[in-house]
Design an enzyme around this catalytic site. Structure first.
Site, PDB file in Angstrom:
ATOM      1  N   LYS A   1       0.860  -1.171   0.000  1.00 30.90           N
ATOM      2  CA  LYS A   1       0.000   0.000   0.000  1.00 30.90           C
ATOM      3  C   LYS A   1       0.899   1.223   0.000  1.00 30.90           C
ATOM      4  CE  LYS A   1      -1.052   2.535   2.868  1.00 30.90           C
ATOM      5  NZ  LYS A   1      -0.560   3.922   3.280  1.00 30.90           N
TER       6      LYS A   1
ATOM      7  N   THR B   1       5.593   6.407   2.951  1.00 28.66           N
ATOM      8  CA  THR B   1       4.375   5.980   3.641  1.00 28.66           C
ATOM      9  C   THR B   1       3.815   4.789   2.934  1.00 28.66           C
ATOM     10  OG1 THR B   1       2.251   6.569   4.522  1.00 28.66           O
ATOM     11  CG2 THR B   1       2.773   7.496   2.429  1.00 28.66           C
TER      12      THR B   1
END
Length: 408
Positions: free
Chosen positions: A184, A195
């Protein structure tokens, strides 16, 4: 690496549970309003493990737990993941909550807590809602079907618009070895790491030390070569589990099929890295920058990443503007050693600059090239043998809108 012929085959409709001995689950437990937000990945047996983690000095509580598993235990059998809350900047309570997640998963599936990794992604600075997790863990039901792998991949997403899955197989000692990955990542992407969460499974037989060396090297030219917005997050990690169930002889760099394994692992990592760059928040295009002629591969990657990370380059690509001046400016401030009189630049097949001099080009041709879903920029420096890539995306109005309302 050996001189073994590299054999690799991409497997469609396969995912994180495709290698032998893996199962997974993903559900909605209540951290998010509606979407899946809790997931588990399990190996039948304790697996060799390797990990790379964010370089941000502020690191989320789950990373503390997972680093202990990777670096101190050296084996991992399960990984519990939540989305919707990063459990970052949450103090002592956050650490207690991460350890509780570890124990909840261990108790549910009857394994040692020291074999369970923890990962979280989502909003920073909010104390974890533990009651939904306590209830949710009890509802997790493992399986090895395509649907179970998809449930896992969906449950780890935040602002992503698509799942990111890839699977390849290769031959080692005459046995098929499968390597699968899911990830992700969409915003706050500037690895060293970003991130992003990346999870890779394989049934290859390799010890943790050799796996760690391979992952660390591969990360530099894959996950650490993408950027969306220049921000480095607090939770990011890539974890590789190798459970040995393929039955090959232990892999080391001296193994005759080492190159098969290494190249397949690198291909999986590159697929995931490019998928993250392509799915940058609000993005409409993947940008690939290739640099050759640098004094080293490291310098080439440094320049490529500077160019693909330039807000002015990214906005020019979004606007279909063949403004090569922004590209050469980024090369110049990258900090790498260059000679401006030797630089050549192409956008797609169109030559824009040759040996530091502008070359006439067709605006209409460049607009067509820049309107494509993938835009390739090539920079040649004429200084050495260094070669490298970086990947990113265009910068759009939607990026601002998404991040202006991330918590709402």
């Amino acid at each position: 690496m050996s001189n073994s012929v590299y054999e690799v085959r991409k497997l469609s409709s396969k995912n994180i549970v495709s290698p032998k001995g893996y199962s997974a689950a993903g559900i909605h437990c209540g951290i998010k309003h509606k979407k899946k937000d809790l997931a588990i990945l399990m190996s039948e047996v304790p697996a060799s493990v390797a990990g790379v983690f964010t370089t941000n000095a502020v690191q989320a509580a789950p990373l503390k737990v997972t680093k202990e598993v990777v670096y101190n235990v050296g084996k991992m059998q399960a990984l519990i993941v939540n989305s919707g809350n990063a459990n970052a900047c949450t103090g002592k309570q956050g650490v207690l909550d991460a350890y509780e997640m570890q124990k909840l998963a261990a108790d549910k599936f009857g394994i040692e807590p020291s074999l369970v990794g923890v990962a979280s992604t989502g909003v920073i600075g909010e104390i974890m809602k533990m009651e939904p997790i306590r209830t949710g863990v009890q509802k997790l039901e493992l399986g090895s079907t395509l649907e179970h792998g998809i449930d896992f991949a969906q449950a780890i997403l935040t602002t992503d618009t698509v799942m990111k899955n890839t699977t390849y197989s290769t031959i080692i000692d005459g046995q098929e070895v499968v390597i699968s990955g899911t990830a992700k990542g969409s915003g706050m992407i500037e690895p060293n790491m970003a991130t992003m969460l990346g999870f890779i499974t394989t049934d290859a037989n390799i010890d943790s030390a050799e796996l760690q060396k391979a992952l660390s090297e591969i990360t530099d030219c894959t996950f650490n070569s993408i950027t969306v917005d220049g921000d480095t997050s607090t939770n990011d990690c890539v974890i590789v589990m190798a459970n040995g169930l393929a039955g090959n002889n232990p892999l080391t760099p001296s193994h005759p099929d080492w190159s098969n394994f290494y190249s397949t692992l690198q291909t999986v990592a590159e697929d995931l890295a490019k998928a993250i760059a392509r799915d940058g928040e609000g993005a409409t295009k993947l940008i690939e920058v290739e640099v050759d002629g640098a004094i080293s591969d490291e310098e080439a990657r440094k320049i490529a990443k500077t160019v693909v990370g330039s807000p002015l380059v990214k906005t020019a690509v979004f606007g279909n503007d063949a403004n090569w001046g922004r590209i050469i400016a980024a090369v110049g401030y990258s900090g790498a050693k260059i000679d401006p009189d030797k630089i050549s630049i192409k956008i797609g097949p169109a030559l824009m600059v040759e040996n530091g001099e502008p070359v006439p080009f067709s605006e209409d041709e460049l607009i067509t090239i820049l309107k494509a879903n993938e835009v390739k920029i090539f920079v040649s420096l004429g200084q050495g043998e260094g070669h490298g890539f970086a990947w990113g995306c265009d910068l759009t109005y939607d990026y601002v809108q998404i991040n202006a309302s991330y918590r709402s």
